[in-house]
Enzyme design. Structure first.
Site, PDB file in Angstrom:
ATOM      1  CG  LEU A  89      -1.891  -1.153   1.327  1.00 29.15           C
ATOM      2  CD1 LEU A  89      -2.587  -1.134   2.669  1.00 29.15           C
ATOM      3  CD2 LEU A  89      -2.903  -1.066   0.206  1.00 29.15           C
ATOM      4  CB  CYS A  90       3.969   2.254  -0.718  1.00 28.31           C
ATOM      5  SG  CYS A  90       4.664   0.934  -1.707  1.00 28.31           S
ATOM      6  N   GLY A  91       1.269   3.261  -3.014  1.00 27.31           N
ATOM      7  CA  GLY A  91       1.075   3.855  -4.339  1.00 27.31           C
ATOM      8  C   GLY A  91       1.348   5.341  -4.366  1.00 27.31           C
ATOM      9  CG  ASN A  94       5.778   3.166  -5.288  1.00 26.79           C
ATOM     10  OD1 ASN A  94       6.797   3.238  -4.614  1.00 26.79           O
ATOM     11  ND2 ASN A  94       5.048   2.075  -5.339  1.00 26.79           N
TER      12      ASN A  94
END
Length: 157
Positions: A89-91, A94
């Site tokens: 969960l690091c969209g 990024n």
């Protein structure tokens, strides 16, 4: 029309998915906090190192010459190392990394290549037509186990 039993099962399924998603968010937030603390901890080291270098350079004779200390001319080749998340969960993180790279690096001005670290960076570099010098995917979360010698070799080529 769905039966009452199917509707209850669906509601239960959605609740379970919600709990799992919430737990994943909490874990991601904790990992991000640890990474931020590590980055801030490195800041003190960097400042101390800068002070040491200033003291050393102040003690050098005026006629001291070293190619690494000379001002560089026009940049002809540039390599950018981009590190992003592998999964999870690091969209937003990024996306912000890619936006920062695009804002700070002019890919047209010099021969610019990218060393991609992380599965998301590799796919982003392909979709943006960035010239990839090397790519590293499937690395563990612990950066001390990364293949640093391979990364350095890619930079020195």
């Amino acid at each position: 029309m769905a039966t009452l039993k199917e509707i209850r099962r669906r509601i239960s399924s959605v609740k379970n998915t919600k709990q799992i998603t919430r737990a994943m968010k909490l874990v991601s937030a904790a990992k991000l906090r640890r990474a931020q603390d590590a980055a801030l901890g490195g800041r003190a080291f960097s400042e101390r190192l800068g002070g040491v270098l200033k003291k050393v350079s102040a003690g050098l004779p005026e006629n001291f010459s070293n190619p690494l200390l000379e001002a560089r001319g026009e940049v002809k080749k540039r390599t950018v190392i981009i590190i992003s998340g592998e999964r999870g969960l690091c969209g937003a993180y990024n996306s912000n990394v890619y936006k920062a790279v695009e804002a700070q690096v002019d890919f047209e001005a010099a021969d610019t290549s990218v060393v991609s670290v992380g599965r998301r960076t590799v796919s982003a570099a392909k979709s943006r037509d960035w010239q990839q010098k090397a790519s590293f995917e499937g690395l563990s979360e612990d950066a001390s186990t990364w293949p640093i010698s391979d990364l350095v070799d890619a930079l020195l080529d």
